[in-house]
Design an enzyme around this catalytic site. Sequence first.
Site, PDB file in Angstrom:
ATOM      1  N   HIS A  34      -6.943   3.838   9.307  1.00  0.00           N
ATOM      2  CA  HIS A  34      -5.640   4.433   8.978  1.00  0.00           C
ATOM      3  C   HIS A  34      -5.824   5.940   8.883  1.00  0.00           C
ATOM      4  O   HIS A  34      -6.538   6.425   8.003  1.00  0.00           O
ATOM      5  CB  HIS A  34      -5.117   3.868   7.645  1.00  0.00           C
ATOM      6  CG  HIS A  34      -4.852   2.393   7.691  1.00  0.00           C
ATOM      7  ND1 HIS A  34      -3.641   1.863   8.087  1.00  0.00           N
ATOM      8  CD2 HIS A  34      -5.644   1.327   7.429  1.00  0.00           C
ATOM      9  CE1 HIS A  34      -3.699   0.543   8.045  1.00  0.00           C
ATOM     10  NE2 HIS A  34      -4.905   0.180   7.646  1.00  0.00           N
ATOM     11  N   LEU A  35      -5.193   6.676   9.791  1.00  0.00           N
ATOM     12  CA  LEU A  35      -5.359   8.138   9.798  1.00  0.00           C
ATOM     13  C   LEU A  35      -4.184   8.860   9.143  1.00  0.00           C
ATOM     14  O   LEU A  35      -4.221  10.069   8.970  1.00  0.00           O
ATOM     15  CB  LEU A  35      -5.585   8.645  11.230  1.00  0.00           C
ATOM     16  CG  LEU A  35      -6.886   8.162  11.887  1.00  0.00           C
ATOM     17  CD1 LEU A  35      -7.061   8.783  13.268  1.00  0.00           C
ATOM     18  CD2 LEU A  35      -8.106   8.457  11.026  1.00  0.00           C
ATOM     19  N   ARG A  36      -3.129   8.132   8.836  1.00  0.00           N
ATOM     20  CA  ARG A  36      -2.005   8.648   8.012  1.00  0.00           C
ATOM     21  C   ARG A  36      -1.178   9.756   8.645  1.00  0.00           C
ATOM     22  O   ARG A  36      -0.297  10.304   7.986  1.00  0.00           O
ATOM     23  CB  ARG A  36      -2.501   9.129   6.637  1.00  0.00           C
ATOM     24  CG  ARG A  36      -3.297   8.106   5.835  1.00  0.00           C
ATOM     25  CD  ARG A  36      -2.485   6.877   5.513  1.00  0.00           C
ATOM     26  NE  ARG A  36      -3.192   6.022   4.544  1.00  0.00           N
ATOM     27  CZ  ARG A  36      -3.138   4.704   4.534  1.00  0.00           C
ATOM     28  NH1 ARG A  36      -2.415   4.055   5.448  1.00  0.00           N
ATOM     29  NH2 ARG A  36      -3.784   4.007   3.631  1.00  0.00           N
TER      30      ARG A  36
ATOM     31  N   ASN B  68       0.929   1.893  10.853  1.00  0.00           N
ATOM     32  CA  ASN B  68       1.776   1.972   9.640  1.00  0.00           C
ATOM     33  C   ASN B  68       1.863   3.400   9.098  1.00  0.00           C
ATOM     34  O   ASN B  68       1.594   3.664   7.937  1.00  0.00           O
ATOM     35  CB  ASN B  68       1.297   1.001   8.556  1.00  0.00           C
ATOM     36  CG  ASN B  68      -0.084   1.326   7.993  1.00  0.00           C
ATOM     37  OD1 ASN B  68      -0.889   1.995   8.633  1.00  0.00           O
ATOM     38  ND2 ASN B  68      -0.364   0.847   6.796  1.00  0.00           N
TER      39      ASN B  68
ATOM     40  N   ASP C 235      -0.208  -4.106  10.998  1.00  0.00           N
ATOM     41  CA  ASP C 235      -1.125  -4.078   9.855  1.00  0.00           C
ATOM     42  C   ASP C 235      -0.563  -3.332   8.648  1.00  0.00           C
ATOM     43  O   ASP C 235       0.073  -2.285   8.778  1.00  0.00           O
ATOM     44  CB  ASP C 235      -2.469  -3.470  10.239  1.00  0.00           C
ATOM     45  CG  ASP C 235      -3.411  -3.466   9.050  1.00  0.00           C
ATOM     46  OD1 ASP C 235      -3.648  -4.539   8.499  1.00  0.00           O
ATOM     47  OD2 ASP C 235      -3.861  -2.373   8.650  1.00  0.00           O
TER      48      ASP C 235
ATOM     49  N   ASP D 132     -11.196  -0.614   8.181  1.00  0.00           N
ATOM     50  CA  ASP D 132      -9.934  -0.579   7.414  1.00  0.00           C
ATOM     51  C   ASP D 132      -9.918   0.644   6.489  1.00  0.00           C
ATOM     52  O   ASP D 132      -9.435   0.568   5.346  1.00  0.00           O
ATOM     53  CB  ASP D 132      -9.699  -1.869   6.640  1.00  0.00           C
ATOM     54  CG  ASP D 132      -8.248  -2.005   6.175  1.00  0.00           C
ATOM     55  OD1 ASP D 132      -7.407  -1.182   6.580  1.00  0.00           O
ATOM     56  OD2 ASP D 132      -7.973  -2.935   5.400  1.00  0.00           O
TER      57      ASP D 132
ATOM     58  N   HIS E  49      -5.934   7.186   0.286  1.00  0.00           N
ATOM     59  CA  HIS E  49      -4.767   7.250  -0.590  1.00  0.00           C
ATOM     60  C   HIS E  49      -4.869   8.459  -1.514  1.00  0.00           C
ATOM     61  O   HIS E  49      -5.961   8.811  -1.961  1.00  0.00           O
ATOM     62  CB  HIS E  49      -4.638   5.981  -1.436  1.00  0.00           C
ATOM     63  CG  HIS E  49      -4.143   4.798  -0.658  1.00  0.00           C
ATOM     64  ND1 HIS E  49      -2.885   4.765  -0.088  1.00  0.00           N
ATOM     65  CD2 HIS E  49      -4.734   3.629  -0.347  1.00  0.00           C
ATOM     66  CE1 HIS E  49      -2.729   3.606   0.536  1.00  0.00           C
ATOM     67  NE2 HIS E  49      -3.837   2.903   0.403  1.00  0.00           N
TER      68      HIS E  49
ATOM     69  N   PRO F 202      -3.154  -0.433  -2.452  1.00  0.00           N
ATOM     70  CA  PRO F 202      -4.404  -1.044  -2.021  1.00  0.00           C
ATOM     71  C   PRO F 202      -5.038  -0.253  -0.875  1.00  0.00           C
ATOM     72  O   PRO F 202      -4.317   0.309  -0.045  1.00  0.00           O
ATOM     73  CB  PRO F 202      -3.966  -2.430  -1.545  1.00  0.00           C
ATOM     74  CG  PRO F 202      -2.553  -2.241  -1.079  1.00  0.00           C
ATOM     75  CD  PRO F 202      -1.966  -1.120  -1.906  1.00  0.00           C
ATOM     76  N   GLY F 203      -6.363  -0.202  -0.839  1.00  0.00           N
ATOM     77  CA  GLY F 203      -7.060   0.420   0.281  1.00  0.00           C
ATOM     78  C   GLY F 203      -8.190   1.305  -0.190  1.00  0.00           C
ATOM     79  O   GLY F 203      -8.147   1.833  -1.305  1.00  0.00           O
TER      80      GLY F 203
HETATM   81  C1  NCD Z   1      -4.011  -0.623   4.151  1.00  0.00           C
HETATM   82  C2  NCD Z   1      -3.301   0.728   4.029  1.00  0.00           C
HETATM   83  O1  NCD Z   1      -3.456   1.380   2.987  1.00  0.00           O
HETATM   84  O2  NCD Z   1      -2.631   1.139   4.981  1.00  0.00           O
HETATM   85  N1  NCD Z   1      -4.397  -1.047   2.840  1.00  0.00           N
HETATM   86  C3  NCD Z   1      -5.344  -1.944   2.542  1.00  0.00           C
HETATM   87  O3  NCD Z   1      -5.484  -2.284   1.359  1.00  0.00           O
HETATM   88  N2  NCD Z   1      -6.140  -2.456   3.444  1.00  0.00           N
HETATM   89  C4  NCD Z   1      -3.124  -1.604   4.834  1.00  0.00           C
HETATM   90  C5  NCD Z   1      -3.839  -2.837   5.324  1.00  0.00           C
HETATM   91  O4  NCD Z   1      -4.880  -2.757   5.996  1.00  0.00           O
HETATM   92  O5  NCD Z   1      -3.363  -3.950   5.106  1.00  0.00           O
HETATM   93 ZN    ZN Z   2      -4.212  -5.123   6.713  1.00  0.00          ZN
HETATM   94 ZN    ZN Z   3      -5.503  -1.763   7.526  1.00  0.00          ZN
END
Ligand code: NCD
Ligand code: ZN
Ligand code: ZN
Length: 428
Positions: free
Chosen positions: A58-60, A90, A150, A303, A307, A321-322
């Site tokens: 996720h590079l945001r 996402n 995702d 993944d 955050h 989460p993440g």
């Molecule tokens: C991911 C995110 O922050 O975009 N978060 C995570 O807890 N893994 C989303 C995801 O991979 O489901």
């Molecule tokens: Zn996911």
């Molecule tokens: Zn993810």
Amino acid sequence: MSTVIKGARPYGEGDPVDVLVEDGVITAIGAVQVPEDAEVIEAGGQVLLPGFVDLHTHLREPGREDTETIDTGSAAAALGGYTAVFAMANTDPVADNAVIVEHVWRRGQEVGLVDVHPVGAVTVGLKGEKLAELGTMANSQARVKVFSDDGLCVADPLLMRRALEYSTALDVVIAQHAEEPRLTVGAQAHEGERAARLGYTGWPAAAEESIVARDCLLALHANARLHVCHVSTSGTADVLRWAKDRGTKVSAEVTPHHLLLTDERLATYDPVNKVNPPLRTESDAEKLRAALADGTIDCVATDHAPHAVQDKDTEWTAARPGMLGLQTALSIVAETMVRTGLLDWRGVARVMSERPAEIGNLADQGRPIAVGEPANLALVDPDAEWTVRGAELASIAANTPYEGMRLPGVVTATLLRGRVTARDGKIC
Ligand code: NCD
Ligand code: ZN
Ligand code: ZN
């Protein structure tokens, strides 16, 4: 432009050799005459691997550039030994159309540290209501090869079936975040004794396993390719084994954190340990390691999920989460898979480079270390150790669950098409 890696051991095997790289291609392996203008990397017997490929990051960007950008995320990737990453859809706005995916692809090429392949959303706005224009994204300049909602599950079986059927004509893969939403309403942590003791609503294993089983059957009947994101339970590994035995075109990834960490971390109350799917039990982690070693799970994907402090350093139930993953992945794989004897370095090349490149359909990544092949490479010191400090990582966010841990395996150089992108912990 030429570079010589002197005294490296490809796949950690045999005597050290020199590797000559000219114009982005490996042109000689053995005792190499060093060209005068060549950049020399003294490898001192370190392990040379094909550059890593991350199917799930996720590079945001666009939308949350306060936590990560394509620039900073690419730097984290290069420092972690990666030469290609797949950036999840996402973002805000969602990468569900050609304009966004082309922006992400172009920005990645401008930064030039790692190939950034945008993942396209399966459904418009990740809403799970109607299919996005997969064909337009696949045929765009970004050549999207992986589609995923995702962060959310494509929960509607009819929509998932249509996506799988449609994907076959485009020769792309649908990557599923397997989470039956009806079973995870309010879920905070792995459903079990530890969550119960703290009063957290549980995230049952069956929420993942039931979707994986369903999707494997849908993929088998559609003769489509399915990829399962972040496998977290031993039961999912069993379902995958069953589906693969029956000829389902299914692949799967496991994250470094699910290989190492468990819901024992709940006792810390520290939301840095909150992730989706949640950290599971010791027995799950052990079976995931075995499933990765025997090929039931194809590859490792980070993944990587940056955050901001205000979204993460809160009470557990409010925290997003993440966790970060790009710069620590190789070390966690070294710790959980190599030190334990479950994988040798050739096995690491398989799960961190070759298989993800095949699944993501990248012709120039995950290639053998051989003359004539593109010089996408990672040099790893297997004996060195380092201490993780979130603030020192290249990501803007600092949410690493490995803070203060001493880990084995240091990436000392990364080459993207012959260009040294990172060396001794610094971006080049
Ligand atoms: C991911 C995110 O922050 O975009 N978060 C995570 O807890 N893994 C989303 C995801 O991979 O489901
Ligand atoms: Zn996911
Ligand atoms: Zn993810």
